[in-house]
Motif scaffolding. Structure first.
Motif, PDB file in Angstrom:
ATOM      1  N   LYS A   1     110.712 -15.483 -27.757  1.00  0.00           N
ATOM      2  CA  LYS A   1     110.237 -15.966 -29.453  1.00  0.00           C
ATOM      3  C   LYS A   1     110.872 -15.080 -30.651  1.00  0.00           C
ATOM      4  CE  LYS A   1     107.482 -18.470 -29.748  1.00  0.00           C
ATOM      5  NZ  LYS A   1     105.290 -18.229 -29.782  1.00  0.00           N
ATOM      6  N   SER A   2     111.636 -15.431 -31.600  1.00  0.00           N
ATOM      7  CA  SER A   2     112.075 -15.084 -33.062  1.00  0.00           C
ATOM      8  C   SER A   2     111.500 -15.861 -33.813  1.00  0.00           C
ATOM      9  CB  SER A   2     113.688 -15.184 -32.719  1.00  0.00           C
ATOM     10  OG  SER A   2     114.348 -16.458 -33.073  1.00  0.00           O
ATOM     11  N   LEU A   3     111.953 -15.493 -35.045  1.00  0.00           N
ATOM     12  CA  LEU A   3     110.951 -16.030 -36.026  1.00  0.00           C
ATOM     13  C   LEU A   3     112.387 -17.840 -36.485  1.00  0.00           C
ATOM     14  CD1 LEU A   3     109.588 -15.779 -39.116  1.00  0.00           C
ATOM     15  CD2 LEU A   3     111.210 -14.726 -39.989  1.00  0.00           C
ATOM     16  N   VAL A   4     113.043 -17.465 -35.599  1.00  0.00           N
ATOM     17  CA  VAL A   4     115.065 -18.377 -36.629  1.00  0.00           C
ATOM     18  C   VAL A   4     114.367 -19.772 -34.714  1.00  0.00           C
ATOM     19  CG1 VAL A   4     116.905 -19.143 -35.802  1.00  0.00           C
ATOM     20  CG2 VAL A   4     116.119 -17.205 -36.922  1.00  0.00           C
ATOM     21  N   THR A   5     113.835 -19.227 -33.179  1.00  0.00           N
ATOM     22  CA  THR A   5     113.163 -20.041 -33.148  1.00  0.00           C
ATOM     23  C   THR A   5     112.282 -20.849 -33.129  1.00  0.00           C
ATOM     24  OG1 THR A   5     112.921 -18.740 -31.882  1.00  0.00           O
ATOM     25  CG2 THR A   5     115.318 -18.920 -31.164  1.00  0.00           C
ATOM     26  N   GLU A   6     111.606 -19.930 -34.419  1.00  0.00           N
ATOM     27  CA  GLU A   6     109.891 -20.503 -33.815  1.00  0.00           C
ATOM     28  C   GLU A   6     110.282 -21.643 -35.141  1.00  0.00           C
ATOM     29  OE1 GLU A   6     105.583 -19.234 -35.282  1.00  0.00           O
ATOM     30  OE2 GLU A   6     106.580 -17.840 -33.701  1.00  0.00           O
ATOM     31  N   PHE A   7     110.796 -21.462 -36.063  1.00  0.00           N
ATOM     32  CA  PHE A   7     110.440 -22.358 -37.551  1.00  0.00           C
ATOM     33  C   PHE A   7     111.776 -23.278 -37.703  1.00  0.00           C
ATOM     34  CE2 PHE A   7     107.639 -19.037 -38.013  1.00  0.00           C
ATOM     35  CZ  PHE A   7     106.696 -20.289 -38.757  1.00  0.00           C
ATOM     36  N   ASN A   8     112.902 -22.996 -36.129  1.00  0.00           N
ATOM     37  CA  ASN A   8     114.304 -23.569 -36.223  1.00  0.00           C
ATOM     38  C   ASN A   8     114.866 -23.693 -37.543  1.00  0.00           C
ATOM     39  OD1 ASN A   8     113.634 -24.985 -33.948  1.00  0.00           O
ATOM     40  ND2 ASN A   8     112.338 -26.803 -34.749  1.00  0.00           N
TER      41      ASN A   8
ATOM     42  N   CYS B   1     121.272 -24.592 -39.005  1.00  0.00           N
ATOM     43  CA  CYS B   1     122.176 -25.023 -39.981  1.00  0.00           C
ATOM     44  C   CYS B   1     121.167 -25.500 -41.535  1.00  0.00           C
ATOM     45  CB  CYS B   1     122.180 -26.270 -39.433  1.00  0.00           C
ATOM     46  SG  CYS B   1     122.328 -27.035 -37.855  1.00  0.00           S
ATOM     47  N   SER B   2     120.818 -26.529 -41.863  1.00  0.00           N
ATOM     48  CA  SER B   2     120.625 -26.358 -43.317  1.00  0.00           C
ATOM     49  C   SER B   2     119.851 -25.615 -43.456  1.00  0.00           C
ATOM     50  CB  SER B   2     120.605 -28.212 -43.036  1.00  0.00           C
ATOM     51  OG  SER B   2     119.207 -28.428 -43.065  1.00  0.00           O
ATOM     52  N   ASP B   3     118.127 -25.664 -42.407  1.00  0.00           N
ATOM     53  CA  ASP B   3     117.970 -24.683 -43.096  1.00  0.00           C
ATOM     54  C   ASP B   3     118.180 -22.822 -42.583  1.00  0.00           C
ATOM     55  OD1 ASP B   3     115.770 -26.270 -43.851  1.00  0.00           O
ATOM     56  OD2 ASP B   3     115.675 -26.300 -41.535  1.00  0.00           O
ATOM     57  N   GLY B   4     119.592 -22.560 -42.521  1.00  0.00           N
ATOM     58  CA  GLY B   4     119.820 -21.343 -42.053  1.00  0.00           C
ATOM     59  C   GLY B   4     119.443 -20.190 -43.223  1.00  0.00           C
ATOM     60  N   TRP B   5     119.664 -20.515 -44.526  1.00  0.00           N
ATOM     61  CA  TRP B   5     119.254 -19.930 -45.935  1.00  0.00           C
ATOM     62  C   TRP B   5     117.862 -19.011 -45.082  1.00  0.00           C
ATOM     63  CZ3 TRP B   5     115.998 -20.619 -49.922  1.00  0.00           C
ATOM     64  CH2 TRP B   5     114.979 -22.096 -49.488  1.00  0.00           C
ATOM     65  N   LEU B   6     116.857 -19.771 -44.905  1.00  0.00           N
ATOM     66  CA  LEU B   6     115.444 -19.115 -45.239  1.00  0.00           C
ATOM     67  C   LEU B   6     115.738 -17.927 -44.266  1.00  0.00           C
ATOM     68  CD1 LEU B   6     113.506 -22.383 -44.534  1.00  0.00           C
ATOM     69  CD2 LEU B   6     113.782 -21.005 -46.669  1.00  0.00           C
ATOM     70  N   VAL B   7     116.526 -17.711 -43.422  1.00  0.00           N
ATOM     71  CA  VAL B   7     116.663 -15.833 -42.754  1.00  0.00           C
ATOM     72  C   VAL B   7     116.683 -14.646 -44.293  1.00  0.00           C
ATOM     73  CG1 VAL B   7     117.523 -15.014 -41.092  1.00  0.00           C
ATOM     74  CG2 VAL B   7     116.890 -17.269 -40.862  1.00  0.00           C
ATOM     75  N   ASP B   8     118.040 -15.673 -44.668  1.00  0.00           N
ATOM     76  CA  ASP B   8     118.652 -14.358 -45.991  1.00  0.00           C
ATOM     77  C   ASP B   8     117.350 -14.703 -46.860  1.00  0.00           C
ATOM     78  OD1 ASP B   8     121.042 -14.126 -45.236  1.00  0.00           O
ATOM     79  OD2 ASP B   8     121.739 -15.985 -45.906  1.00  0.00           O
ATOM     80  N   MET B   9     116.260 -15.518 -46.969  1.00  0.00           N
ATOM     81  CA  MET B   9     115.264 -15.696 -48.173  1.00  0.00           C
ATOM     82  C   MET B   9     114.103 -14.897 -47.554  1.00  0.00           C
ATOM     83  SD  MET B   9     114.068 -16.682 -50.560  1.00  0.00           S
ATOM     84  CE  MET B   9     114.868 -17.682 -51.282  1.00  0.00           C
ATOM     85  N   TYR B  10     114.278 -14.669 -46.264  1.00  0.00           N
ATOM     86  CA  TYR B  10     112.607 -14.052 -45.663  1.00  0.00           C
ATOM     87  C   TYR B  10     113.614 -12.175 -45.882  1.00  0.00           C
ATOM     88  CZ  TYR B  10     110.749 -11.912 -41.201  1.00  0.00           C
ATOM     89  OH  TYR B  10     109.620 -10.615 -40.499  1.00  0.00           O
ATOM     90  N   GLN B  11     114.919 -11.990 -45.408  1.00  0.00           N
ATOM     91  CA  GLN B  11     114.526 -10.311 -46.278  1.00  0.00           C
ATOM     92  C   GLN B  11     114.956 -10.428 -47.542  1.00  0.00           C
ATOM     93  OE1 GLN B  11     115.217  -7.938 -44.038  1.00  0.00           O
ATOM     94  NE2 GLN B  11     115.518  -6.973 -45.985  1.00  0.00           N
TER      95      GLN B  11
ATOM     96  N   PRO C   1     100.283 -19.482 -39.547  1.00  0.00           N
ATOM     97  CA  PRO C   1     101.064 -20.542 -38.947  1.00  0.00           C
ATOM     98  C   PRO C   1     102.729 -21.403 -39.468  1.00  0.00           C
ATOM     99  CG  PRO C   1      98.657 -21.345 -39.741  1.00  0.00           C
ATOM    100  CD  PRO C   1      99.590 -19.590 -40.021  1.00  0.00           C
ATOM    101  N   ASP C   2     102.953 -20.947 -40.948  1.00  0.00           N
ATOM    102  CA  ASP C   2     103.679 -21.826 -42.004  1.00  0.00           C
ATOM    103  C   ASP C   2     104.289 -19.857 -42.018  1.00  0.00           C
ATOM    104  OD1 ASP C   2     102.706 -21.539 -45.181  1.00  0.00           O
ATOM    105  OD2 ASP C   2     101.209 -21.004 -43.700  1.00  0.00           O
ATOM    106  N   PHE C   3     105.903 -20.788 -42.851  1.00  0.00           N
ATOM    107  CA  PHE C   3     106.946 -19.138 -42.964  1.00  0.00           C
ATOM    108  C   PHE C   3     106.578 -19.437 -44.584  1.00  0.00           C
ATOM    109  CE2 PHE C   3     111.603 -19.009 -44.424  1.00  0.00           C
ATOM    110  CZ  PHE C   3     111.374 -18.028 -43.764  1.00  0.00           C
ATOM    111  N   ILE C   4     106.278 -20.729 -45.440  1.00  0.00           N
ATOM    112  CA  ILE C   4     105.699 -20.135 -46.767  1.00  0.00           C
ATOM    113  C   ILE C   4     104.801 -19.123 -46.506  1.00  0.00           C
ATOM    114  CG2 ILE C   4     104.827 -20.873 -48.627  1.00  0.00           C
ATOM    115  CD1 ILE C   4     107.287 -21.407 -48.309  1.00  0.00           C
TER     116      ILE C   4
END
Length: 159
Positions: free
Chosen positions: A11-18, A21-31, A76-79
């Motif tokens: 279970k990764s951050l990517v798989t848990e919050f999908n 694709c169009s939400d891929g930029w949120l991984v960069d936002m995490y860093q 529970p939420d990404f924000i």
């Protein structure tokens, strides 16, 4: 119905919050939120360490690390994760700076360079151990707890 991942029980951050694709930029936002915390923490804890003392600043940063790190593993939420990640970065950089300056002040000019290098070496060793930890701890939330747990031991170092 959502995305299907071939991660074999991981279970990764990517798989848990999908975060694909169009939400891929949120991984960069995490860093990026971590780096924003580093920036603000550098200025804030520099002031705190000069005003209130290096050890008090170190203790404060470790308390914030433990609280934000454990909270990041359970929210529970990404924000909320992004906000806590910023706070985590704020306190990590603050603790790093306070102890680095304290160590170099204690040893004096003659050994300052050697102590600075040794201090950074432990960070590098930690980065080398992190992939091994991630290999054995398959859930990102438990990995976050494992990374945060040592900060609780640093709180005891204050005394």
């Amino acid at each position: 119905d959502g995305w299907e991942y071939n991660y074999e029980g991981r279970k990764s951050l990517v798989t848990e919050f999908n975060l694909v694709c169009s939400d891929g930029w949120l991984v960069d936002m995490y860093q990026s939120t971590l780096n924003v915390g580093f920036l603000v923490g550098s200025f804030a804890f520099g002031y705190f360490a000069d005003r209130f003392g290096r050890m008090k600043s170190f203790l404060l940063s470790n308390v914030i690390n433990v609280v934000a790190g454990i909270a990041m593993a359970v929210v529970p939420d990404f924000i909320s994760i992004l906000v806590l990640r910023t706070i985590y970065g704020f306190s990590i950089k603050g603790g790093w700076m306070a102890i680095y300056v304290l160590l170099t002040e204690i040893v004096g000019v003659k050994y300052r360079r050697t102590v600075g290098i040794l201090y950074q070496m432990f960070f590098s060793i930690g980065l080398l151990i992190l992939p091994l930890l991630a290999y054995f701890i398959t859930d990102w939330r438990w990995l976050q707890v494992a990374i945060t747990a040592p900060f609780a031991l640093y709180i005891a170092y204050y005394w």
